[in-house]
Design a protein around this motif. Structure first.
Motif, PDB file in Angstrom:
ATOM      1  N   ASN A 140      -7.399  -9.650   2.227  1.00 43.07           N
ATOM      2  CA  ASN A 140      -7.106  -9.389   3.659  1.00 43.07           C
ATOM      3  C   ASN A 140      -6.969 -11.056   4.091  1.00 43.07           C
ATOM      4  O   ASN A 140      -5.809 -11.596   4.303  1.00 43.07           O
ATOM      5  CB  ASN A 140      -8.263  -9.139   4.444  1.00 43.07           C
ATOM      6  CG  ASN A 140      -7.831  -8.677   6.068  1.00 43.07           C
ATOM      7  OD1 ASN A 140      -7.008  -9.260   6.562  1.00 43.07           O
ATOM      8  ND2 ASN A 140      -8.221  -7.454   6.359  1.00 43.07           N
ATOM      9  N   GLY A 141      -8.040 -11.662   4.461  1.00 43.94           N
ATOM     10  CA  GLY A 141      -7.917 -13.158   4.836  1.00 43.94           C
ATOM     11  C   GLY A 141      -7.017 -13.399   6.249  1.00 43.94           C
ATOM     12  O   GLY A 141      -6.471 -14.320   6.166  1.00 43.94           O
ATOM     13  N   GLY A 142      -7.093 -12.337   6.852  1.00 44.12           N
ATOM     14  CA  GLY A 142      -6.279 -12.177   8.213  1.00 44.12           C
ATOM     15  C   GLY A 142      -4.955 -11.976   8.053  1.00 44.12           C
ATOM     16  O   GLY A 142      -4.139 -12.252   8.902  1.00 44.12           O
ATOM     17  N   CYS A 143      -4.499 -11.465   7.010  1.00 47.20           N
ATOM     18  CA  CYS A 143      -2.951 -11.158   6.673  1.00 47.20           C
ATOM     19  C   CYS A 143      -2.729  -9.939   6.548  1.00 47.20           C
ATOM     20  O   CYS A 143      -1.455  -9.655   6.847  1.00 47.20           O
ATOM     21  CB  CYS A 143      -2.951 -11.742   5.440  1.00 47.20           C
ATOM     22  SG  CYS A 143      -3.160 -13.685   5.090  1.00 47.20           S
ATOM     23  N   ALA A 144      -3.662  -9.107   6.706  1.00 45.93           N
ATOM     24  CA  ALA A 144      -3.382  -7.423   6.284  1.00 45.93           C
ATOM     25  C   ALA A 144      -3.279  -6.864   7.847  1.00 45.93           C
ATOM     26  O   ALA A 144      -4.178  -6.528   8.221  1.00 45.93           O
ATOM     27  CB  ALA A 144      -4.316  -6.897   5.368  1.00 45.93           C
ATOM     28  N   THR A 145      -1.898  -6.791   8.574  1.00 42.32           N
ATOM     29  CA  THR A 145      -2.127  -6.535   9.900  1.00 42.32           C
ATOM     30  C   THR A 145      -0.987  -5.225   9.702  1.00 42.32           C
ATOM     31  O   THR A 145      -0.861  -4.570  10.923  1.00 42.32           O
ATOM     32  CB  THR A 145      -1.445  -7.456  10.891  1.00 42.32           C
ATOM     33  OG1 THR A 145      -0.172  -7.892  10.214  1.00 42.32           O
ATOM     34  CG2 THR A 145      -2.486  -8.617  10.848  1.00 42.32           C
ATOM     35  N   ASN A 146      -0.257  -4.702   8.711  1.00 43.96           N
ATOM     36  CA  ASN A 146       0.424  -3.754   8.789  1.00 43.96           C
ATOM     37  C   ASN A 146      -0.422  -2.478   8.767  1.00 43.96           C
ATOM     38  O   ASN A 146      -1.462  -2.273   8.162  1.00 43.96           O
ATOM     39  CB  ASN A 146       1.225  -3.593   7.712  1.00 43.96           C
ATOM     40  CG  ASN A 146       2.444  -4.865   7.757  1.00 43.96           C
ATOM     41  OD1 ASN A 146       2.897  -5.256   8.523  1.00 43.96           O
ATOM     42  ND2 ASN A 146       3.171  -5.020   6.538  1.00 43.96           N
ATOM     43  N   PRO A 147       0.437  -1.383   9.398  1.00 40.32           N
ATOM     44  CA  PRO A 147      -0.295  -0.019   9.378  1.00 40.32           C
ATOM     45  C   PRO A 147      -0.164   0.466   7.915  1.00 40.32           C
ATOM     46  O   PRO A 147       0.653  -0.081   7.057  1.00 40.32           O
ATOM     47  CB  PRO A 147       0.606   0.799  10.144  1.00 40.32           C
ATOM     48  CG  PRO A 147       1.204  -0.022  11.034  1.00 40.32           C
ATOM     49  CD  PRO A 147       1.565  -1.187  10.259  1.00 40.32           C
ATOM     50  N   THR A 148      -1.220   1.146   7.504  1.00 39.28           N
ATOM     51  CA  THR A 148      -1.229   1.565   6.006  1.00 39.28           C
ATOM     52  C   THR A 148      -1.423   3.061   6.094  1.00 39.28           C
ATOM     53  O   THR A 148      -1.689   3.941   6.765  1.00 39.28           O
ATOM     54  CB  THR A 148      -2.548   1.089   5.229  1.00 39.28           C
ATOM     55  OG1 THR A 148      -3.738   1.442   6.065  1.00 39.28           O
ATOM     56  CG2 THR A 148      -2.525  -0.554   5.137  1.00 39.28           C
ATOM     57  N   PRO A 149      -0.689   3.787   4.771  1.00 41.13           N
ATOM     58  CA  PRO A 149      -0.129   3.062   3.714  1.00 41.13           C
ATOM     59  C   PRO A 149       1.415   2.442   4.354  1.00 41.13           C
ATOM     60  O   PRO A 149       2.041   3.151   5.220  1.00 41.13           O
ATOM     61  CB  PRO A 149      -0.060   4.077   2.688  1.00 41.13           C
ATOM     62  CG  PRO A 149       0.041   5.211   3.306  1.00 41.13           C
ATOM     63  CD  PRO A 149      -0.944   5.105   4.654  1.00 41.13           C
ATOM     64  N   GLU A 150       1.726   1.238   3.718  1.00 38.02           N
ATOM     65  CA  GLU A 150       3.077   0.753   3.938  1.00 38.02           C
ATOM     66  C   GLU A 150       4.238   1.549   3.577  1.00 38.02           C
ATOM     67  O   GLU A 150       5.381   1.325   4.315  1.00 38.02           O
ATOM     68  CB  GLU A 150       3.008  -0.667   3.620  1.00 38.02           C
ATOM     69  CG  GLU A 150       2.310  -1.554   4.289  1.00 38.02           C
ATOM     70  CD  GLU A 150       1.741  -2.800   3.595  1.00 38.02           C
ATOM     71  OE1 GLU A 150       1.682  -3.758   4.167  1.00 38.02           O
ATOM     72  OE2 GLU A 150       1.285  -2.652   2.414  1.00 38.02           O
ATOM     73  N   THR A 184       0.877  -1.311  -0.039  1.00 35.01           N
ATOM     74  CA  THR A 184      -0.176   0.086  -0.126  1.00 35.01           C
ATOM     75  C   THR A 184       0.880   1.207   0.062  1.00 35.01           C
ATOM     76  O   THR A 184       1.959   1.278   0.626  1.00 35.01           O
ATOM     77  CB  THR A 184      -1.048  -0.198   1.325  1.00 35.01           C
ATOM     78  OG1 THR A 184      -0.258  -0.024   2.517  1.00 35.01           O
ATOM     79  CG2 THR A 184      -1.964  -1.270   1.146  1.00 35.01           C
ATOM     80  N   ASN A 185       0.351   2.200  -0.694  1.00 35.42           N
ATOM     81  CA  ASN A 185       1.035   3.351  -0.744  1.00 35.42           C
ATOM     82  C   ASN A 185       0.261   4.706  -0.821  1.00 35.42           C
ATOM     83  O   ASN A 185      -0.892   4.569  -0.783  1.00 35.42           O
ATOM     84  CB  ASN A 185       2.276   3.473  -2.074  1.00 35.42           C
ATOM     85  CG  ASN A 185       1.308   3.136  -3.321  1.00 35.42           C
ATOM     86  OD1 ASN A 185       0.454   4.072  -3.889  1.00 35.42           O
ATOM     87  ND2 ASN A 185       1.333   1.982  -3.822  1.00 35.42           N
ATOM     88  N   GLU A 186       0.888   5.797  -1.046  1.00 39.83           N
ATOM     89  CA  GLU A 186       0.036   6.879  -0.963  1.00 39.83           C
ATOM     90  C   GLU A 186      -0.785   7.338  -2.196  1.00 39.83           C
ATOM     91  O   GLU A 186      -1.777   8.247  -1.939  1.00 39.83           O
ATOM     92  CB  GLU A 186       1.058   8.232  -0.836  1.00 39.83           C
ATOM     93  CG  GLU A 186       1.723   8.340   0.584  1.00 39.83           C
ATOM     94  CD  GLU A 186       2.980   9.245   0.513  1.00 39.83           C
ATOM     95  OE1 GLU A 186       3.206   9.843   1.852  1.00 39.83           O
ATOM     96  OE2 GLU A 186       3.620   9.188  -0.319  1.00 39.83           O
ATOM     97  N   LEU A 187      -0.574   6.391  -3.203  1.00 36.35           N
ATOM     98  CA  LEU A 187      -1.735   6.660  -4.333  1.00 36.35           C
ATOM     99  C   LEU A 187      -2.660   5.387  -4.217  1.00 36.35           C
ATOM    100  O   LEU A 187      -3.956   5.733  -4.492  1.00 36.35           O
ATOM    101  CB  LEU A 187      -0.987   6.471  -5.560  1.00 36.35           C
ATOM    102  CG  LEU A 187      -0.124   7.521  -6.204  1.00 36.35           C
ATOM    103  CD1 LEU A 187       0.323   7.173  -7.220  1.00 36.35           C
ATOM    104  CD2 LEU A 187      -0.908   8.865  -6.009  1.00 36.35           C
ATOM    105  N   PHE A 188      -2.261   4.302  -3.624  1.00 39.29           N
ATOM    106  CA  PHE A 188      -3.168   3.128  -3.410  1.00 39.29           C
ATOM    107  C   PHE A 188      -3.110   2.710  -2.084  1.00 39.29           C
ATOM    108  O   PHE A 188      -2.206   2.051  -1.634  1.00 39.29           O
ATOM    109  CB  PHE A 188      -2.788   2.100  -4.629  1.00 39.29           C
ATOM    110  CG  PHE A 188      -3.036   2.269  -5.932  1.00 39.29           C
ATOM    111  CD1 PHE A 188      -4.164   1.689  -6.400  1.00 39.29           C
ATOM    112  CD2 PHE A 188      -2.126   2.876  -6.683  1.00 39.29           C
ATOM    113  CE1 PHE A 188      -4.403   2.148  -7.695  1.00 39.29           C
ATOM    114  CE2 PHE A 188      -2.154   3.178  -7.819  1.00 39.29           C
ATOM    115  CZ  PHE A 188      -3.394   2.776  -8.594  1.00 39.29           C
ATOM    116  N   THR A 189      -3.874   3.263  -1.238  1.00 37.54           N
ATOM    117  CA  THR A 189      -3.767   3.341   0.306  1.00 37.54           C
ATOM    118  C   THR A 189      -4.217   2.079   0.905  1.00 37.54           C
ATOM    119  O   THR A 189      -3.889   1.903   2.205  1.00 37.54           O
ATOM    120  CB  THR A 189      -4.249   4.607   1.002  1.00 37.54           C
ATOM    121  OG1 THR A 189      -5.809   4.481   0.500  1.00 37.54           O
ATOM    122  CG2 THR A 189      -3.673   5.956   0.574  1.00 37.54           C
ATOM    123  N   ASN A 190      -5.190   1.362   0.300  1.00 36.81           N
ATOM    124  CA  ASN A 190      -5.770   0.374   0.930  1.00 36.81           C
ATOM    125  C   ASN A 190      -5.350  -1.326   0.429  1.00 36.81           C
ATOM    126  O   ASN A 190      -5.044  -1.311  -0.790  1.00 36.81           O
ATOM    127  CB  ASN A 190      -7.168   0.286   0.701  1.00 36.81           C
ATOM    128  CG  ASN A 190      -7.750   1.748   1.093  1.00 36.81           C
ATOM    129  OD1 ASN A 190      -8.484   2.608   0.466  1.00 36.81           O
ATOM    130  ND2 ASN A 190      -7.842   2.037   2.396  1.00 36.81           N
TER     131      ASN A 190
END
Length: 482
Positions: free
Chosen positions: A271-281, A261-267
């Motif tokens: 998921n599937g229980g795998c997306a735990t990093n703060p965003t945007p990365e 994830t980044n400042e253009l594509f923030t989300n």
């Protein structure tokens, strides 16, 4: 002829439908990719004449472009953070490495190795092969029959040593989707010379597309531009010219291909229980620079996608070479390649008093020379460049139609593929279906089926098929010199 070890088998295609004349003479032979590295000022190097701080920023961007991404950025040799939850690769370099970093798909597909890296439990889809190109997979339709067109990532981080506890995201059911004819593949596009493309003005592109209108019309060539849904301006990057800028290209690729994830594509896309990093990365770093060089300072402050963008924007364009000597010295075009160039056609630049030579018509879409607009980067300001593309969309007919619409681009419409650097490219067409440049030429023709648009290249391919075998070989030799 080139001094290549790889010689592809002769292609004997006979096309006798939709007004495309059957080939009556043996086809030319693709001598294979031109050997040797690019010259010191060509692809894989910064644009010649850049100031020192811009070269430094380019080098810093190159390093990050080649770095591997892991979930947390804590694994050895995987220093960047944000991989997944779903992904196609773990670095920009994985897709863009032939013939040098920033290019296209390499000889041996690195997706095979990344599928189970660090304990990941992925199954390799049938269309991903060791000797095939790096690919991304798009689904043509959703389960309810409505258009899809989006990328469905090949792999997930499930099972990796750095995946969060409870991560159980599964791969898409590619086997069923393949059986249903619902998968469309794309291969990486080289990123050399993209700063020149980005800085070509709308007026230049429009004027070029309108030029030689009667000649194009007589051959069935039209073309139109894909445009931004926001401001209506010409978009020019991607297989269907769907992206407006190199920053947009970087942001989308980072998110879609690596899952960052980044400042253009923030989300996160899945998921599937795998997306735990703060965003945007991936963020711009609001820090006080610690480096001693302005280029280093700019790179340290900038986000990954900004570094990727600067690297691609300041990449040099490929340099044409007929062949390399044992000392890897680039040679000027020889007699065969020069004859091939005449058959391909040369439109710009020519003195006003000379009628452009359009050859058999290749140059009418694959424009050989354009000029950039003014730029605050001197190396990109009002200079001629030679992409061999008009960056417009053209109907390619049923044979190449992929079932995907993007922006204004319909299923069978594709941006004219830039041919600079094609001499060292390994895979051709949007899905990498062939490694033979002669087969790629022939695939430009499609039967004119009832209710469907003919390929705009049909009459040009008829002209190619009407050449003698020697003339065809001259044209192929010219293409492999680019």
């Amino acid at each position: 002829m080139f001094s290549c070890g790889l010689v592809a088998a002769a292609l004997l295609l006979c096309i006798n439908v939709g007004g495309v004349r059957a080939q009556s003479t043996p086809s030319a032979i693709d001598p294979g990719p031109r050997p040797g590295p690019q010259p010191g000022t060509g692809a894989g190097h910064p644009i010649p004449g850049l100031p020192a701080d811009q070269v430094t920023f380019w080098v810093d961007g190159l390093v990050l472009f080649g770095d591997n991404v892991s979930v947390k950025g804590t694994l050895t040799n995987e220093p960047l953070a944000g991989l997944g939850p779903a992904f196609n690769g773990n670095s920009c370099f994985l897709c863009h490495s032939q013939p040098a970093i920033g290019g296209s798909s390499p000889t041996s597909n690195p997706q095979i190795g990344v599928a189970n890296l660090d304990g990941a439990t992925n199954t390799i889809p049938s269309f991903v092969t060791q000797t095939g190109p790096v690919v991304e997979a798009r689904f043509i339709k959703n389960a309810d029959g409505t258009p899809d067109g989006g990328v469905h990532d090949l792999f997930t981080i499930t099972g990796r040593v750095d995946a969060p506890s409870g991560c159980a995201l599964q791969q898409p059911d590619f086997a069923t989707q393949i059986q249903n004819g619902n998968v469309s593949l794309r291969i990486p596009i080289p990123t050399f010379g993209e700063g020149f493309v980005e800085n070509a003005s709308e007026e230049t592109l429009a004027k070029n597309l309108a030029s030689l209108g009667s000649t194009k019309s007589a051959l069935g060539i039209k073309g139109r531009f894909n445009t931004s849904g926001n401001d209506g301006t010409i978009t020019r990057f991607g297989w269907k010219a769907q992206n407006k800028s190199m920053l947009m290209f970087s942001g989308e690729a980072s998110n879609v291909e690596m899952g960052v994830t980044n400042e253009l594509f923030t989300n996160e896309r899945t998921n599937g229980g795998c997306a735990t990093n703060p965003t945007p990365e991936d963020n711009t770093h609001v820090i006080i620079p610690t480096g001693s060089n302005a280029g280093d300072d700019a790179s340290q402050i900038s986000s990954l996608i900004e570094n990727f963008t600067i690297f691609m924007r300041l990449n040099a364009a490929p340099v044409p070479c007929d062949f390399f000597t044992s000392q890897n010295n680039c040679q000027p075009l020889g007699a065969s390649a020069l004859r091939g160039q005449a058959l391909f056609g040369t439109v710009l630049p020519v003195p006003p008093s000379i009628t452009p030579n359009t050859g058999i018509g290749c140059v009418l879409c694959h424009t050989d020379s354009l000029t950039t607009a003014k730029s605050n980067l001197a190396s990109l300001s009002q200079v001629a460049f030679h992409p061999f593309s008009d960056f417009a969309l053209h109907h390619m007919g049923s044979g190449l139609a992929d079932g995907i619409s993007q922006g204004q681009a319909a299923s069978d419409e594709f941006r004219t593929a830039p041919l600079w650097g094609v001499g060292q490219r390994l895979f051709f067409l949007h899905d990498g279906r062939t490694s033979n440049i002669v087969a790629a030429i022939q695939a430009h023709a499609s039967p004119c089926l009832t209710g469907q648009t003919c390929s705009e290249a049909n009459q040009v391919i008829t002209k190619f098929n009407g050449l003698t075998q020697s003339q065809q070989q001259d044209l192929v030799n010219f293409l492999r010199s680019l």
